[in-house]
Scaffold this active site. Structure first.
Site, PDB file in Angstrom:
ATOM      1  N   GLY A  14     -22.599 -37.826  75.333  1.00 35.41           N
ATOM      2  CA  GLY A  14     -22.138 -36.551  74.809  1.00 35.41           C
ATOM      3  C   GLY A  14     -20.730 -36.627  74.247  1.00 35.41           C
ATOM      4  N   PHE A  15     -20.308 -35.546  73.692  1.00 36.01           N
ATOM      5  CA  PHE A  15     -18.984 -35.427  73.085  1.00 36.01           C
ATOM      6  C   PHE A  15     -17.875 -35.810  74.070  1.00 36.01           C
ATOM      7  CE2 PHE A  15     -15.606 -32.023  72.437  1.00 36.01           C
ATOM      8  CZ  PHE A  15     -14.879 -32.750  71.521  1.00 36.01           C
ATOM      9  N   ILE A  16     -17.858 -35.174  75.216  1.00 32.87           N
ATOM     10  CA  ILE A  16     -16.812 -35.454  76.207  1.00 32.87           C
ATOM     11  C   ILE A  16     -17.070 -36.790  76.896  1.00 32.87           C
ATOM     12  CG2 ILE A  16     -15.712 -34.648  78.333  1.00 32.87           C
ATOM     13  CD1 ILE A  16     -16.434 -31.769  77.394  1.00 32.87           C
ATOM     14  N   ASP A  35     -27.628 -41.510  80.336  1.00 28.89           N
ATOM     15  CA  ASP A  35     -27.979 -40.390  79.473  1.00 28.89           C
ATOM     16  C   ASP A  35     -29.477 -40.437  79.230  1.00 28.89           C
ATOM     17  OD1 ASP A  35     -25.616 -38.722  77.633  1.00 28.89           O
ATOM     18  OD2 ASP A  35     -27.727 -38.196  77.448  1.00 28.89           O
ATOM     19  N   LEU A  81     -21.116 -35.359  84.109  1.00 30.35           N
ATOM     20  CA  LEU A  81     -21.021 -34.514  82.925  1.00 30.35           C
ATOM     21  C   LEU A  81     -22.382 -34.093  82.379  1.00 30.35           C
ATOM     22  CD1 LEU A  81     -18.307 -36.295  82.987  1.00 30.35           C
ATOM     23  CD2 LEU A  81     -18.145 -35.734  80.590  1.00 30.35           C
ATOM     24  N   TYR A 154     -26.830 -20.578  82.086  1.00 30.13           N
ATOM     25  CA  TYR A 154     -25.852 -21.667  82.056  1.00 30.13           C
ATOM     26  C   TYR A 154     -24.754 -21.418  83.084  1.00 30.13           C
ATOM     27  CZ  TYR A 154     -22.511 -25.053  80.129  1.00 30.13           C
ATOM     28  OH  TYR A 154     -21.638 -26.093  79.967  1.00 30.13           O
ATOM     29  N   LYS A 158     -24.299 -23.669  86.607  1.00 32.78           N
ATOM     30  CA  LYS A 158     -23.040 -24.370  86.859  1.00 32.78           C
ATOM     31  C   LYS A 158     -22.376 -23.851  88.142  1.00 32.78           C
ATOM     32  CE  LYS A 158     -22.351 -27.358  83.457  1.00 32.78           C
ATOM     33  NZ  LYS A 158     -22.107 -28.787  83.700  1.00 32.78           N
TER      34      LYS A 158
END
Length: 193
Positions: A14-16, A35, A81, A154, A158
């Site tokens: 992912g991005f982060i 992933d 993540l 979401y 979380k």
């Protein structure tokens, strides 16, 4: 720095996750990433996939067998993540979002307890909901919309995962950290999400 420094990153493509992994590899860490996509489809990992300090496992955090194959019991830390990302995706399939967030986190917690590997869990500012009290504090009440609105799945998943992580710290003495990201942007971010 010791050559034996080893960490794990879920949601590595992912991005982060990809930026975090690059930074860790540059600091001399051996990074084991997980992933759900095949590595050849992970465009954010192009620069990493042939690096001798990077090890990739394709797998799903909801699958205990995948996690057993991935998990490095001698790791210093796991950066968790993995998540379903993007409003459209989690509104289309809130069940998968909840399963990844809650079941996936529970699976990783069990392995972290078993091998006493500390965890950094990435949460979201969405946990605060729509509380009108500004600025927000970690101890503020959560103010959410109704459960009939998929958008809140979401935030709720979380927050439930945060409860799991905090409970394992309190009752099992596992070292944990929780980070609630706000709006992050930069290179390699998918503008469609």
């Amino acid at each position: 720095m010791l050559n034996s420094k080893k960490v794990m990153v879920t949601g590595v493509s992912g991005f982060i996750g990809s930026h975090l992994t690059e930074a860790l590899v540059k600091k001399g860490y051996e990074v084991h990433g997980l992933d759900i996509s095949p590595i050849d489809e992970c465009i954010n990992l192009r620069e990493l996939k042939n690096n001798s300090k990077f090890f990739y496992t394709q797998g799903d955090v909801r699958n205990k067998n995948d996690l057993e194959s991935f998990f490095q019991e001698d790791s210093e830390c796991i950066f968790h993540l993995a998540s379903i990302v993007g409003v459209n995706l989690y509104m289309e399939d809130p069940l998968s979002l909840i399963d990844v967030g809650v079941i996936g986190t529970r699976n990783l917690i069990e392995l972290s307890i078993k091998h006493h590997v500390k965890m950094l869990f990435t949460s979201t500012s969405e946990v605060y909901g729509k509380n009108p009290k500004i600025p927000w504090s970690e101890n503020d009440d959560r103010v959410l919309g109704p459960t009939t609105i998929d958008r809140w799945s979401y935030s709720s998943s979380k927050a439930t995962a945060e409860h799991l992580v905090l409970a394992v710290h309190k009752h099992k003495n596992l070292p944990v950290s929780i980070v609630r990201y706000f709006n992050i942007f930069g290179p390699r971010q998918n503008p469609i999400l």
